[in-house]
Scaffold this active site. Structure first.
Site, short mmCIF file in Angstrom:
data_model
loop_
_atom_site.label_atom_id
_atom_site.label_comp_id
_atom_site.label_asym_id
_atom_site.label_seq_id
_atom_site.Cartn_x
_atom_site.Cartn_y
_atom_site.Cartn_z
N SER A 77 -35.89 38.09 86.95
CA SER A 77 -37.04 38.01 87.84
C SER A 77 -37.88 39.28 87.77
O SER A 77 -39.11 39.23 87.83
CB SER A 77 -36.58 37.78 89.28
OG SER A 77 -35.97 36.52 89.40
N ARG B 207 -25.41 38.01 83.47
CA ARG B 207 -26.13 38.04 82.20
C ARG B 207 -25.65 39.16 81.30
O ARG B 207 -25.60 39.01 80.09
CB ARG B 207 -27.64 38.22 82.45
CG ARG B 207 -28.30 37.06 83.15
CD ARG B 207 -29.72 37.40 83.55
NE ARG B 207 -29.66 38.54 84.48
CZ ARG B 207 -30.52 39.55 84.50
NH1 ARG B 207 -31.53 39.59 83.67
NH2 ARG B 207 -30.38 40.53 85.37
N LYS C 242 -35.46 45.60 97.19
CA LYS C 242 -36.34 45.01 96.19
C LYS C 242 -37.73 44.79 96.75
O LYS C 242 -37.90 44.48 97.92
CB LYS C 242 -35.79 43.68 95.70
CG LYS C 242 -34.51 43.80 94.90
CD LYS C 242 -34.09 42.46 94.37
CE LYS C 242 -32.82 42.57 93.54
NZ LYS C 242 -32.44 41.27 93.00
N HIS D 177 -32.08 30.85 86.51
CA HIS D 177 -31.53 30.42 87.80
C HIS D 177 -31.34 28.90 87.82
O HIS D 177 -30.30 28.39 88.24
CB HIS D 177 -32.46 30.79 88.96
CG HIS D 177 -32.63 32.25 89.19
ND1 HIS D 177 -33.87 32.83 89.27
CD2 HIS D 177 -31.74 33.25 89.36
CE1 HIS D 177 -33.72 34.13 89.50
NE2 HIS D 177 -32.43 34.41 89.54
#
Length: 156
Positions: free
Chosen positions: A128, A90, A41, A17
């Site tokens: 993460s 990504r 999440k 990030h």
């Protein structure tokens, strides 16, 4: 003035990030890192703590501001007087999900554009979710996050 909003849960903020924000800071006049909540999440770190950590980790970048948000992203972007959403890519799986978001956001707010950046190659595997999992087992996450984040995660 080109203002980009970089949204995410940043749970936790990773070196990937940070790399993305550092590189984007040369492309935009201002970047607003929007730390959001997600009903999908599991937010290990409280939102306030995630905002604090992102603020501390990104303090070395002059044109970055960190703000919490808990609204529809397009509404938040408009509220910030921005017209750019910054997103990181990504993997191909990221692209498929992000492509859906772009379509939805275009319907909701046609004047808002989405810009994608890829992280540096040596950071592209960091997520993460994986950092949280490693931390949950007491693993060393210091290679993936800022030292302040590693300390905070070890205290959780």
């Amino acid at each position: 003035m080109k203002i980009a909003v970089y949204p995410g849960t940043f749970n936790p903020i990773t070196n990937g990030h940070t790399d993305l924000v550092e590189r984007a800071s040369h492309l935009f006049d201002q970047i607003i890192v929007a730390v959001g909540t997600s009903r999908q999440k599991n937010n290990t770190l409280p939102n306030e703590r995630r905002v604090e950590l992102a603020t501390e980790v990104l303090a070395h970048i002059d044109n970055v501001e960190v703000r919490p948000f808990d609204t529809l992203l397009t509404d938040f972007v408009k509220k910030c007087d921005a017209n750019i959403i910054l997103r990181g890519l990504r993997t191909v799986a990221d692209f498929e999900y992000e492509f859906q978001l772009v379509g939805m956001n275009r319907v909701l707010a046609p004047n808002i554009e989405t810009v994608f950046l890829a992280p540096a190659e040596h950071l592209s595997y960091i997520s993460s979710t994986l950092v949280r999992e490693i931390a949950s087992y007491g693993g060393d996450i210091s290679k993936f996050v800022h030292p302040l984040v590693a300390i905070s995660m070890s205290e959780e």
